[in-house]
Design a protein around this motif. Structure first.
Motif, PDB file in Angstrom:
ATOM      1  N   SER A  34       0.860  -1.184   0.000  1.00  0.00           N
ATOM      2  CA  SER A  34       0.000   0.000   0.000  1.00  0.00           C
ATOM      3  C   SER A  34       0.894   1.231   0.000  1.00  0.00           C
ATOM      4  O   SER A  34       1.346   1.688   1.049  1.00  0.00           O
ATOM      5  CB  SER A  34      -0.915   0.002   1.232  1.00  0.00           C
ATOM      6  N   THR A  35       1.171   1.754  -1.170  1.00  0.00           N
ATOM      7  CA  THR A  35       2.119   2.855  -1.295  1.00  0.00           C
ATOM      8  C   THR A  35       1.418   4.192  -1.455  1.00  0.00           C
ATOM      9  O   THR A  35       0.324   4.283  -2.006  1.00  0.00           O
ATOM     10  CB  THR A  35       3.046   2.647  -2.508  1.00  0.00           C
ATOM     11  N   ALA A  36       2.088   5.221  -0.952  1.00  0.00           N
ATOM     12  CA  ALA A  36       1.654   6.600  -1.152  1.00  0.00           C
ATOM     13  C   ALA A  36       2.900   7.422  -1.442  1.00  0.00           C
ATOM     14  O   ALA A  36       4.003   7.081  -0.994  1.00  0.00           O
ATOM     15  CB  ALA A  36       0.943   7.140   0.085  1.00  0.00           C
ATOM     16  N   VAL A  37       2.752   8.493  -2.202  1.00  0.00           N
ATOM     17  CA  VAL A  37       3.860   9.399  -2.493  1.00  0.00           C
ATOM     18  C   VAL A  37       3.506  10.782  -1.974  1.00  0.00           C
ATOM     19  O   VAL A  37       2.423  11.300  -2.257  1.00  0.00           O
ATOM     20  CB  VAL A  37       4.161   9.468  -4.005  1.00  0.00           C
ATOM     21  N   VAL A  38       4.407  11.356  -1.191  1.00  0.00           N
ATOM     22  CA  VAL A  38       4.258  12.731  -0.723  1.00  0.00           C
ATOM     23  C   VAL A  38       5.441  13.518  -1.270  1.00  0.00           C
ATOM     24  O   VAL A  38       6.594  13.113  -1.091  1.00  0.00           O
ATOM     25  CB  VAL A  38       4.235  12.810   0.815  1.00  0.00           C
ATOM     26  N   THR A  39       5.172  14.614  -1.955  1.00  0.00           N
ATOM     27  CA  THR A  39       6.242  15.423  -2.529  1.00  0.00           C
ATOM     28  C   THR A  39       6.401  16.719  -1.751  1.00  0.00           C
ATOM     29  O   THR A  39       5.451  17.240  -1.179  1.00  0.00           O
ATOM     30  CB  THR A  39       5.985  15.738  -4.013  1.00  0.00           C
ATOM     31  N   TYR A  40       7.619  17.229  -1.762  1.00  0.00           N
ATOM     32  CA  TYR A  40       7.967  18.405  -0.972  1.00  0.00           C
ATOM     33  C   TYR A  40       7.360  19.674  -1.554  1.00  0.00           C
ATOM     34  O   TYR A  40       6.904  20.544  -0.841  1.00  0.00           O
ATOM     35  CB  TYR A  40       9.491  18.525  -0.927  1.00  0.00           C
ATOM     36  N   GLU A  41       7.383  19.788  -2.879  1.00  0.00           N
ATOM     37  CA  GLU A  41       6.843  20.999  -3.488  1.00  0.00           C
ATOM     38  C   GLU A  41       5.953  20.659  -4.671  1.00  0.00           C
ATOM     39  O   GLU A  41       6.020  19.577  -5.250  1.00  0.00           O
ATOM     40  CB  GLU A  41       7.959  21.943  -3.925  1.00  0.00           C
ATOM     41  N   ASN A  42       5.120  21.607  -5.025  1.00  0.00           N
ATOM     42  CA  ASN A  42       4.142  21.426  -6.085  1.00  0.00           C
ATOM     43  C   ASN A  42       4.723  21.930  -7.400  1.00  0.00           C
ATOM     44  O   ASN A  42       4.840  23.124  -7.627  1.00  0.00           O
ATOM     45  CB  ASN A  42       2.865  22.201  -5.741  1.00  0.00           C
ATOM     46  N   LEU A  43       5.111  21.001  -8.270  1.00  0.00           N
ATOM     47  CA  LEU A  43       5.667  21.340  -9.573  1.00  0.00           C
ATOM     48  C   LEU A  43       4.930  20.551 -10.644  1.00  0.00           C
ATOM     49  O   LEU A  43       4.266  19.557 -10.345  1.00  0.00           O
ATOM     50  CB  LEU A  43       7.158  20.984  -9.629  1.00  0.00           C
ATOM     51  N   PRO A  44       5.040  20.971 -11.905  1.00  0.00           N
ATOM     52  CA  PRO A  44       4.451  20.154 -12.979  1.00  0.00           C
ATOM     53  C   PRO A  44       5.024  18.742 -12.932  1.00  0.00           C
ATOM     54  O   PRO A  44       6.231  18.561 -12.826  1.00  0.00           O
ATOM     55  CB  PRO A  44       4.884  20.890 -14.253  1.00  0.00           C
ATOM     56  N   VAL A  45       4.165  17.743 -12.970  1.00  0.00           N
ATOM     57  CA  VAL A  45       4.607  16.353 -12.832  1.00  0.00           C
ATOM     58  C   VAL A  45       5.192  15.858 -14.145  1.00  0.00           C
ATOM     59  O   VAL A  45       4.566  15.947 -15.191  1.00  0.00           O
ATOM     60  CB  VAL A  45       3.438  15.447 -12.399  1.00  0.00           C
ATOM     61  N   ARG A  46       6.417  15.360 -14.071  1.00  0.00           N
ATOM     62  CA  ARG A  46       7.053  14.765 -15.246  1.00  0.00           C
ATOM     63  C   ARG A  46       7.043  13.244 -15.162  1.00  0.00           C
ATOM     64  O   ARG A  46       6.793  12.557 -16.141  1.00  0.00           O
ATOM     65  CB  ARG A  46       8.490  15.268 -15.366  1.00  0.00           C
ATOM     66  N   TYR A  47       7.327  12.711 -13.977  1.00  0.00           N
ATOM     67  CA  TYR A  47       7.331  11.263 -13.777  1.00  0.00           C
ATOM     68  C   TYR A  47       6.092  10.876 -12.976  1.00  0.00           C
ATOM     69  O   TYR A  47       5.897  11.328 -11.853  1.00  0.00           O
ATOM     70  CB  TYR A  47       8.593  10.830 -13.029  1.00  0.00           C
ATOM     71  N   PHE A  48       5.256  10.035 -13.538  1.00  0.00           N
ATOM     72  CA  PHE A  48       4.017   9.646 -12.881  1.00  0.00           C
ATOM     73  C   PHE A  48       4.250   8.408 -12.015  1.00  0.00           C
ATOM     74  O   PHE A  48       4.835   7.425 -12.460  1.00  0.00           O
ATOM     75  CB  PHE A  48       2.926   9.378 -13.918  1.00  0.00           C
ATOM     76  N   ARG A 219      28.301   9.756 -34.152  1.00  0.00           N
ATOM     77  CA  ARG A 219      27.150  10.582 -33.778  1.00  0.00           C
ATOM     78  C   ARG A 219      26.975  10.459 -32.266  1.00  0.00           C
ATOM     79  O   ARG A 219      26.488   9.445 -31.764  1.00  0.00           O
ATOM     80  CB  ARG A 219      25.899  10.132 -34.528  1.00  0.00           C
ATOM     81  N   ALA A 220      27.372  11.493 -31.561  1.00  0.00           N
ATOM     82  CA  ALA A 220      27.400  11.456 -30.095  1.00  0.00           C
ATOM     83  C   ALA A 220      26.182  12.160 -29.505  1.00  0.00           C
ATOM     84  O   ALA A 220      25.610  13.073 -30.110  1.00  0.00           O
ATOM     85  CB  ALA A 220      28.677  12.110 -29.577  1.00  0.00           C
ATOM     86  N   ILE A 221      25.824  11.719 -28.300  1.00  0.00           N
ATOM     87  CA  ILE A 221      24.726  12.341 -27.565  1.00  0.00           C
ATOM     88  C   ILE A 221      25.138  12.502 -26.108  1.00  0.00           C
ATOM     89  O   ILE A 221      25.855  11.665 -25.545  1.00  0.00           O
ATOM     90  CB  ILE A 221      23.427  11.503 -27.662  1.00  0.00           C
ATOM     91  N   ALA A 222      24.703  13.596 -25.508  1.00  0.00           N
ATOM     92  CA  ALA A 222      24.898  13.839 -24.074  1.00  0.00           C
ATOM     93  C   ALA A 222      23.555  14.287 -23.514  1.00  0.00           C
ATOM     94  O   ALA A 222      23.015  15.308 -23.937  1.00  0.00           O
ATOM     95  CB  ALA A 222      25.960  14.905 -23.842  1.00  0.00           C
ATOM     96  N   ILE A 223      23.010  13.504 -22.582  1.00  0.00           N
ATOM     97  CA  ILE A 223      21.699  13.794 -22.000  1.00  0.00           C
ATOM     98  C   ILE A 223      21.881  14.175 -20.537  1.00  0.00           C
ATOM     99  O   ILE A 223      22.641  13.535 -19.806  1.00  0.00           O
ATOM    100  CB  ILE A 223      20.765  12.573 -22.093  1.00  0.00           C
ATOM    101  N   GLY A 224      21.173  15.192 -20.103  1.00  0.00           N
ATOM    102  CA  GLY A 224      21.207  15.548 -18.689  1.00  0.00           C
ATOM    103  C   GLY A 224      21.183  17.045 -18.467  1.00  0.00           C
ATOM    104  O   GLY A 224      21.531  17.828 -19.355  1.00  0.00           O
ATOM    105  N   LYS A 285      11.075  15.553 -22.610  1.00  0.00           N
ATOM    106  CA  LYS A 285      10.491  14.736 -21.552  1.00  0.00           C
ATOM    107  C   LYS A 285      11.029  13.314 -21.585  1.00  0.00           C
ATOM    108  O   LYS A 285      11.355  12.738 -20.556  1.00  0.00           O
ATOM    109  CB  LYS A 285       8.963  14.731 -21.676  1.00  0.00           C
ATOM    110  N   ASP A 286      11.129  12.732 -22.747  1.00  0.00           N
ATOM    111  CA  ASP A 286      11.628  11.364 -22.866  1.00  0.00           C
ATOM    112  C   ASP A 286      12.352  11.230 -24.190  1.00  0.00           C
ATOM    113  O   ASP A 286      11.735  11.271 -25.251  1.00  0.00           O
ATOM    114  CB  ASP A 286      10.479  10.362 -22.779  1.00  0.00           C
ATOM    115  N   PHE A 287      13.665  11.063 -24.114  1.00  0.00           N
ATOM    116  CA  PHE A 287      14.483  10.988 -25.325  1.00  0.00           C
ATOM    117  C   PHE A 287      14.930   9.561 -25.618  1.00  0.00           C
ATOM    118  O   PHE A 287      15.690   9.320 -26.547  1.00  0.00           O
ATOM    119  CB  PHE A 287      15.712  11.894 -25.164  1.00  0.00           C
TER     120      PHE A 287
END
Length: 403
Positions: A34-48, A219-224, A285-287
């Motif tokens: 039985s899980t619940a998530v409490v977040t510290y601040e209210n921001l637009p949700v990216r990860y559901f 062909r290189a990529i750097a994510i972050g 959002k998702d690469f």
């Protein structure tokens, strides 16, 4: 076993912690907790986060980079730490509401991520010791992330108040012992999840690698997020050396961050004559689905917590060069077998260090030897399989059942 597991995180907006908290909540819910998530601040949700008992926010300022505007930044920075006491009060009320709604009579398990939630949860446990089992999930390197002596003292107290400290890197128990006096018997190691890439992505990265070897094209990529801890300032030097070796080179940088860091990378690229080969794509959002377009992943940093992006490169079968940070996923990897490692090079030494040239020479050797490159790719894929969601959920379940 506890009836309720509460994951207390800074936010579900960006970064490795947000991803880890949402992923863990989903895995535990699917395991029957039985899980619940409490977040510290209210921001637009990216990860559901998939939960049994829902997601709520305390609406306390925390992030230094998620709020736009100078006035908002000033408010967040000035109120970030005083709001810990407010957060503790609001978190206590949130736990009480969960107990009432679920009619729970057993001790709650709270898993706290990042330093402000960890301290706030410790305050709550101080006044409700018989009702809370506190697991601190330390997914950062606090020796690098927190330098203020007073704040380090507060965090040390929070560690001492925890029942268990979860770490995701083999180096972190010794770091916590050295910097904060945490005994190794109080820590438990569970690495982060590395999600498997799709069959389509794997097929595309295989083709990209073979074509790159055949056509001498990298062909290189750097994510972050472009934060001060990152060492992407090394990328132009590595790529410039590869160009001198006769390779066609390109680099896509995915992520936002400090404008000064972006300017620094752009100026370095221009001074080396490769500015047209470097693109700043911005935040996506998702690469993951686009990884098939690349055959080299850059994971350059001065310190890390885990490095989820490095895991994504491995799982996609992309040849990767990664910094040898003290902690992180890199602890699990062998140089030349799963990736190519590059020593830490400070910003002030980037232009004169020989390490970018040596890294480029090793990469050139790989892209000139198809058998060697394909072997490294296969071993990287095998390494990524060791961090499956199933293994992560099973290990965390053991921790919770042991309560």
């Amino acid at each position: 076993m506890n009836n309720i597991v509460v994951l207390f995180a800074s936010d579900l907006f960006r970064g490795g912690v947000a991803f880890s908290a949402s992923k863990l909540s989903t895995l535990l819910t699917e395991k029957g907790f039985s899980t619940a998530v409490v977040t510290y601040e209210n921001l637009p949700v990216r990860y559901f986060a998939k939960t049994a008992l829902g997601t709520s926010t305390l609406n306390c300022p925390y992030s230094r980079t998620s709020h736009k505007g100078a006035l908002k930044q000033f408010f967040v920075r000035s109120m970030r730490y005083p709001y810990v006491l407010v957060a503790a009060w609001r978190f206590s009320r949130a736990l009480a509401a969960l107990e009432r709604s679920s009619r729970n009579s057993e001790k709650l398990t709270v898993v706290a991520f990042t330093h402000a939630p960890i301290v706030a949860a410790s305050f709550v446990k101080l006044f409700r010791p018989s009702r809370i089992r506190l697991i601190v999930s330390e997914r950062q390197d606090p020796s690098k992330d927190l330098r203020n002596r007073l704040l380090r003292g507060i965090l040390s107290w929070a560690y001492s108040n925890a029942d268990l400290i979860h770490v995701n890197s083999p180096a972190l128990p010794e770091i916590l012992k050295r910097e904060f006096g945490v005994t190794n018997t109080k820590t438990t190691l569970v690495p982060n999840v590395i999600e498997a890439a799709s069959a389509d992505t794997l097929a595309k990265t295989s083709m990209s690698l073979r074509q790159g070897i055949e056509k001498r094209q990298i062909r290189a990529i750097a994510i972050g997020r472009l934060a001060p801890q990152k060492a992407l300032y090394l990328a132009p030097y590595i790529l410039a050396h590869l160009q001198r070796e006769g390779f066609q080179i390109s680099l896509d940088i995915v992520g936002d961050g400090d404008p000064q860091i972006i300017q620094e990378i752009a100026e370095n690229a221009a001074s080396l004559g490769i500015s047209e080969n470097v693109r700043f794509i911005g935040e996506h959002k998702d690469f993951r689905d686009k990884l098939g377009n690349y055959n080299l992943g850059l994971f350059l940093s001065n310190w890390e917590s885990f490095g989820n992006v490095l895991g994504e490169y491995l799982a996609a079968g992309i040849i990767t060069i990664a910094s040898s940070t003290e902690a992180g996923l890199i602890n699990y990897l062998t140089d030349g077998q799963h990736c190519l490692k590059i020593p830490i090079v400070g910003r002030e030494n980037a232009a004169v260090s020989s390490e970018p040239m040596l890294a480029a020479q090793r990469l050139a050797d790989l892209f000139n030897n198809e058998e060697k490159a394909l072997k490294l790719r296969a071993q990287a894929l095998q390494a990524a399989e060791q961090f499956s969601a199933e293994k992560h959920a099973a290990r965390f379940s053991e921790i919770l059942f042991a309560s």
